[in-house]
Write a protein that holds these residues in place. Structure first.
Motif, mmCIF file in Angstrom:
data_model
loop_
_atom_site.group_PDB
_atom_site.id
_atom_site.type_symbol
_atom_site.label_atom_id
_atom_site.label_comp_id
_atom_site.label_asym_id
_atom_site.label_seq_id
_atom_site.Cartn_x
_atom_site.Cartn_y
_atom_site.Cartn_z
ATOM 1 N N VAL A 19 25.490 83.615 63.563
ATOM 2 C CA VAL A 19 26.272 83.637 64.796
ATOM 3 C C VAL A 19 27.247 84.815 64.850
ATOM 4 C CG1 VAL A 19 26.120 81.142 65.111
ATOM 5 C CG2 VAL A 19 28.049 82.112 63.819
ATOM 6 N N VAL A 20 27.612 85.404 63.723
ATOM 7 C CA VAL A 20 28.617 86.472 63.716
ATOM 8 C C VAL A 20 28.087 87.657 64.512
ATOM 9 C CG1 VAL A 20 29.921 88.099 62.291
ATOM 10 C CG2 VAL A 20 29.585 85.722 61.525
ATOM 11 N N GLY A 21 28.932 88.182 65.404
ATOM 12 C CA GLY A 21 28.568 89.303 66.235
ATOM 13 C C GLY A 21 27.950 88.897 67.563
ATOM 14 N N ARG A 22 27.707 87.592 67.752
ATOM 15 C CA ARG A 22 27.154 87.125 69.024
ATOM 16 C C ARG A 22 28.286 86.603 69.906
ATOM 17 N NH1 ARG A 22 22.906 82.726 67.349
ATOM 18 N NH2 ARG A 22 22.623 82.629 69.632
ATOM 19 N N LYS A 23 28.038 86.533 71.198
ATOM 20 C CA LYS A 23 28.992 85.926 72.110
ATOM 21 C C LYS A 23 28.933 84.403 71.936
ATOM 22 C CE LYS A 23 31.006 89.067 74.780
ATOM 23 N NZ LYS A 23 32.461 89.113 75.033
ATOM 24 N N VAL A 24 30.107 83.771 71.966
ATOM 25 C CA VAL A 24 30.137 82.325 71.754
ATOM 26 C C VAL A 24 29.369 81.582 72.838
ATOM 27 C CG1 VAL A 24 32.285 81.887 73.027
ATOM 28 C CG2 VAL A 24 31.653 80.425 71.087
ATOM 29 N N GLU A 25 29.272 82.165 74.059
ATOM 30 C CA GLU A 25 28.529 81.503 75.142
ATOM 31 C C GLU A 25 27.052 81.334 74.802
ATOM 32 O OE1 GLU A 25 32.294 82.115 76.819
ATOM 33 O OE2 GLU A 25 31.010 83.614 75.838
ATOM 34 N N GLU A 26 26.540 82.207 73.875
ATOM 35 C CA GLU A 26 25.135 82.078 73.480
ATOM 36 C C GLU A 26 24.884 80.792 72.694
ATOM 37 O OE1 GLU A 26 23.548 85.557 71.590
ATOM 38 O OE2 GLU A 26 24.901 86.877 72.713
ATOM 39 N N LEU A 27 25.975 80.188 72.173
ATOM 40 C CA LEU A 27 25.840 78.940 71.409
ATOM 41 C C LEU A 27 25.929 77.715 72.309
ATOM 42 C CD1 LEU A 27 28.160 79.846 68.388
ATOM 43 C CD2 LEU A 27 25.750 80.436 68.772
ATOM 44 N N VAL A 28 26.155 77.966 73.594
ATOM 45 C CA VAL A 28 26.300 76.870 74.565
ATOM 46 C C VAL A 28 24.975 76.697 75.310
ATOM 47 C CG1 VAL A 28 27.565 76.098 76.612
ATOM 48 C CG2 VAL A 28 28.760 77.338 74.787
ATOM 49 N N PRO A 29 24.518 75.449 75.606
ATOM 50 C CA PRO A 29 23.285 75.263 76.373
ATOM 51 C C PRO A 29 23.345 76.027 77.691
ATOM 52 C CG PRO A 29 23.986 73.173 75.453
ATOM 53 C CD PRO A 29 25.077 74.152 75.166
ATOM 54 N N PRO A 30 22.222 76.617 78.138
ATOM 55 C CA PRO A 30 22.206 77.448 79.352
ATOM 56 C C PRO A 30 22.827 76.775 80.564
ATOM 57 C CG PRO A 30 20.121 77.632 78.198
ATOM 58 C CD PRO A 30 20.906 76.574 77.479
ATOM 59 N N ALA A 31 22.642 75.499 80.709
ATOM 60 C CA ALA A 31 23.151 74.798 81.899
ATOM 61 C C ALA A 31 24.669 74.810 81.971
ATOM 62 C CB ALA A 31 22.634 73.359 81.919
ATOM 63 N N HIS A 32 25.348 75.054 80.829
ATOM 64 C CA HIS A 32 26.813 74.981 80.815
ATOM 65 C C HIS A 32 27.481 76.346 80.572
ATOM 66 C CE1 HIS A 32 26.447 70.636 80.782
ATOM 67 N NE2 HIS A 32 25.625 70.727 79.751
ATOM 68 N N ARG A 33 26.703 77.407 80.472
ATOM 69 C CA ARG A 33 27.275 78.708 80.103
ATOM 70 C C ARG A 33 28.168 79.286 81.197
ATOM 71 N NH1 ARG A 33 21.891 81.337 77.215
ATOM 72 N NH2 ARG A 33 21.996 79.991 75.348
ATOM 73 N N SER A 34 27.804 79.037 82.463
ATOM 74 C CA SER A 34 28.544 79.688 83.557
ATOM 75 C C SER A 34 30.012 79.269 83.576
ATOM 76 C CB SER A 34 27.889 79.358 84.900
ATOM 77 O OG SER A 34 27.886 77.951 85.118
ATOM 78 N N GLY A 35 30.305 78.033 83.206
ATOM 79 C CA GLY A 35 31.697 77.580 83.255
ATOM 80 C C GLY A 35 32.422 77.705 81.939
ATOM 81 N N HIS A 36 31.698 78.149 80.873
ATOM 82 C CA HIS A 36 32.319 78.163 79.556
ATOM 83 C C HIS A 36 33.414 79.220 79.428
ATOM 84 C CE1 HIS A 36 32.667 78.786 75.172
ATOM 85 N NE2 HIS A 36 32.478 77.484 75.137
ATOM 86 N N SER A 37 33.191 80.387 80.013
ATOM 87 C CA SER A 37 34.194 81.467 79.912
ATOM 88 C C SER A 37 35.525 81.025 80.497
ATOM 89 C CB SER A 37 33.695 82.722 80.635
ATOM 90 O OG SER A 37 32.524 83.206 80.027
ATOM 91 N N ALA A 38 35.498 80.320 81.617
ATOM 92 C CA ALA A 38 36.739 79.847 82.246
ATOM 93 C C ALA A 38 37.446 78.839 81.347
ATOM 94 C CB ALA A 38 36.428 79.230 83.605
ATOM 95 N N LEU A 39 36.693 77.944 80.704
ATOM 96 C CA LEU A 39 37.301 76.973 79.791
ATOM 97 C C LEU A 39 37.955 77.682 78.612
ATOM 98 C CD1 LEU A 39 34.524 74.221 79.715
ATOM 99 C CD2 LEU A 39 36.774 74.056 80.781
ATOM 100 N N ARG A 40 37.265 78.694 78.079
ATOM 101 C CA ARG A 40 37.819 79.434 76.938
ATOM 102 C C ARG A 40 39.087 80.173 77.339
ATOM 103 N NH1 ARG A 40 36.481 84.481 75.792
ATOM 104 N NH2 ARG A 40 34.505 84.384 76.924
ATOM 105 N N ALA A 41 39.078 80.780 78.522
ATOM 106 C CA ALA A 41 40.257 81.518 78.980
ATOM 107 C C ALA A 41 41.440 80.573 79.184
ATOM 108 C CB ALA A 41 39.929 82.249 80.283
ATOM 109 N N GLY A 42 41.162 79.363 79.696
ATOM 110 C CA GLY A 42 42.238 78.386 79.896
ATOM 111 C C GLY A 42 42.871 77.980 78.584
ATOM 112 N N PHE A 43 42.056 77.773 77.536
ATOM 113 C CA PHE A 43 42.605 77.424 76.229
ATOM 114 C C PHE A 43 43.438 78.566 75.669
ATOM 115 C CE2 PHE A 43 42.320 77.439 71.593
ATOM 116 C CZ PHE A 43 42.882 76.199 71.311
ATOM 117 N N GLN A 44 42.971 79.798 75.860
ATOM 118 C CA GLN A 44 43.715 80.942 75.321
ATOM 119 C C GLN A 44 45.065 81.108 76.004
ATOM 120 O OE1 GLN A 44 40.832 84.016 75.990
ATOM 121 N NE2 GLN A 44 39.582 83.454 74.205
#
Length: 544
Positions: A122-147
């Motif tokens: 997984v090192v060097g990959r985007k974390v969204e690649e570890l998320v099922p395709p159906a949920h990737r579009s909203g994952h970046s927003a969730l990550r930004a909110g936590f940050q």
């Protein structure tokens, strides 16, 4: 100091994933709610203290470069490390769960071996690649909110509700926890990942098992009652409601005692004690229904761990009816065998009577004697037919019926010769059809059996009424006496083969059985009304 921290400190000192790190040259501090619970001597030197012990319980005066949140035995901790990247990687590698460090732009900076055995490289990959395709579009927003919040660690989603994607594309069920950390002085996110696929499968299997159990509980034909240690019902199935006549909510307001007949309630504590002692008891028991009636059941009662009972009640009513039907069938078979065994001797006697009639006719006879001889010959002919029918196990070729008035007149003449002088037969034919859809031998058996039973019910003599009438498209043959009558118990057994209230010399208990058999073949009804001390009326109702 928080309660239990001393024990936590001892546990942490023995934790394999911390032992090596605490012994390393890197400064290591473990905190709970901002206070130091464990530190090594390198941390004491870094913070300008004499020894690690002097740091315990203190707030950290200055943060160390690398911060990692984690959990241990239910405690939320933060590990701070000051030292080279090698030391920080050692902490990540030693963590007992899958763990990875994610930069604020979503790039995976580091991962431990446990995480890579779970999801692959997984090192060097985007974390969204570890998320099922159906949920990737909203994952970046969730990550930004936590940050943006950069607060305490938190779980992502409900337990077992998240999935991660392995490098071969296969999805696995996971629990995920996020925490803020620093990596080489830059803010980052520590992600811990638990593979819960086995747990999810176990939960799903348990849910399927529970659904199957509930379905079986609901559709079971036997009544199922679950009672708590106080004997109150906490669950019942539909069959239990149908068996007792109560609705479900009504039953759940009742207890075991309410379904026990009043005369058995005193023994209930001893019965329950025996069930608890033996663990399981199977025995026949009546249950008290809502309407006060009793239903016979076979109870299978099992004592539950921690108190309470489960009872499975099987309604024995159908079994009793089936047993009664089998007994009835056997009685009829016995009667048929008896008929067949007697038929041979009966035919021999009829042959002798016919021979004597033939001899009688070789002599001059007066008119009355000739009439008697003619009646005897008619009776002999019908008796011959009866014997043939018995030998054929009840078979009878059906003709065109009979001429009612002439047949009843013949029967009346024969019966009057059979009855004692103390008895009188009163015959009436009222608005009856000219012909009747039954064979002469069947009419003979019905009328003879009913009239002779009426005679025996009046040993002192009296009038027997034989009435034939037409009623609403039916022909009714009614025989009435004013004899001793019958009680309800006797009426209930009237048509049983071999049941009789007469002495063995007077009757075998087959007459009314034959009448009912004829009624069954003709689609007729045989009805009985009787009052003790007043008399009995039989009505043979034949559809036209």
């Amino acid at each position: 100091m928080l309660p239990g921290v001393d024990q936590l400190r001892e546990d942490l000192r023995e934790a394999p994933f911390l032992k090596e790190l605490l012994a390393s040259p890197a400064a290591v501090v473990l905190l709970v709610e901002g206070r130091i619970v464990l530190a090594n001597n390198a941390a004491a030197r870094w913070l300008g203290r004499g020894s690690a012990e002097t740091l315990l319980g203190q707030e950290l005066s200055q943060p160390l470069t690398h911060t990692f949140p984690f959990e241990h035995r239910g405690w939320r901790l933060e590990a701070m490390v000051e030292g080279g990247i090698g030391q920080t990687s050692a902490l990540l590698a030693a963590m007992p769960v899958g763990a990875l460090v994610v930069a604020d732009d979503g790039l995976v900076l580091a991962a431990n071996a446990m995480l890579e055995s779970m999801l692959g490289a997984v090192v060097g990959r985007k974390v969204e690649e570890l998320v099922p395709p159906a949920h990737r579009s909203g994952h970046s927003a969730l990550r930004a909110g936590f940050q943006r919040e950069r607060g305490a660690s938190r779980a992502m989603g409900a337990r077992g509700a998240l999935r991660a994607v392995r490098d071969d594309g296969v999805e696995v069920d996971v629990d995920v926890c996020l925490g803020s950390c620093t990596w080489l002085g830059a803010p980052a996110t520590l992600v811990t990942v638990h593979d819960v696929s086995a747990r999810v499968r176990a939960v799903e299997a348990a849910q399927r098992s529970e659904a199957l159990l509930r379905s079986t509980f609901a559709i079971a034909g036997d009544g199922i009652f679950v009672a708590d240690p106080m004997g109150r019902f906490v669950e019942v199935n539909p069959a239990a409601c149908a068996m007792t006549g109560y609705g479900r909510e009504e039953l759940l307001r009742l207890g075991v005692r309410d379904l026990v007949p009043a005369d058995e309630r005193e023994r209930l504590p001893q019965v329950i004690e025996r069930i608890v002692s033996e663990g399981r008891v199977v025995e026949p028991r009546p249950l008290l229904r809502q309407d006060g009636s009793l239903v016979e059941t076979e109870l299978h009662v099992t004592a539950l761990e921690g108190g309470g009972l489960v009872a499975v009640a099987r309604d024995l009513s159908e079994r009793h009816r089936a047993d009664a039907a089998i007994m009835e069938k056997r009685r009829i078979e016995d009667a048929t065998l008896l008929d067949a065994s007697l038929a041979h001797d009966f035919n021999n006697v009829i042959h002798v009577i016919q021979t004597l009639i033939d001899l009688l006719r070789t002599h001059p006879l007066g008119s009355e004697a000739a009439d008697i001889a003619n009646d005897l010959e008619r009776v002999t002919a019908r008796s011959t037919e009866l014997g043939r029918r018995i030998m054929q196990r009840g078979g009878l070729e059906r003709g065109g019926g009979l001429e009612l008035r002439s047949e009843v007149a013949l029967l009346a003449r024969l019966l009057n010769r059979t009855l004692r002088p103390t008895h009188r037969l009163d015959v009436a034919i009222e608005s009856a059809p000219a012909r009747l859809s039954m064979e002469p031998i069947e009419l003979d058996q019905v009328v003879l059996n009913l009239v002779l039973n009426a005679r025996d019910a009046m040993p002192g003599g009296g009038t027997i009424s034989l009435r034939v009438s037409g009623e609403e498209g039916r022909t009714v043959i009614e025989v009435r006496d004013h004899g001793s009558g019958m009680d309800e118990a006797t009426r209930a057994r009237l048509f049983e083969p071999f049941f009789t209230t007469k002495s063995q010399r007077r009757g075998r208990g087959l007459g009314l059985t034959m009448v009912r058999r004829i009624a069954s073949k003709l689609g007729a009804e045989i009805l009985c009304e009787s009052v003790p001390g007043e008399g009995t009326t039989f009505r043979f109702v034949l559809p036209r």
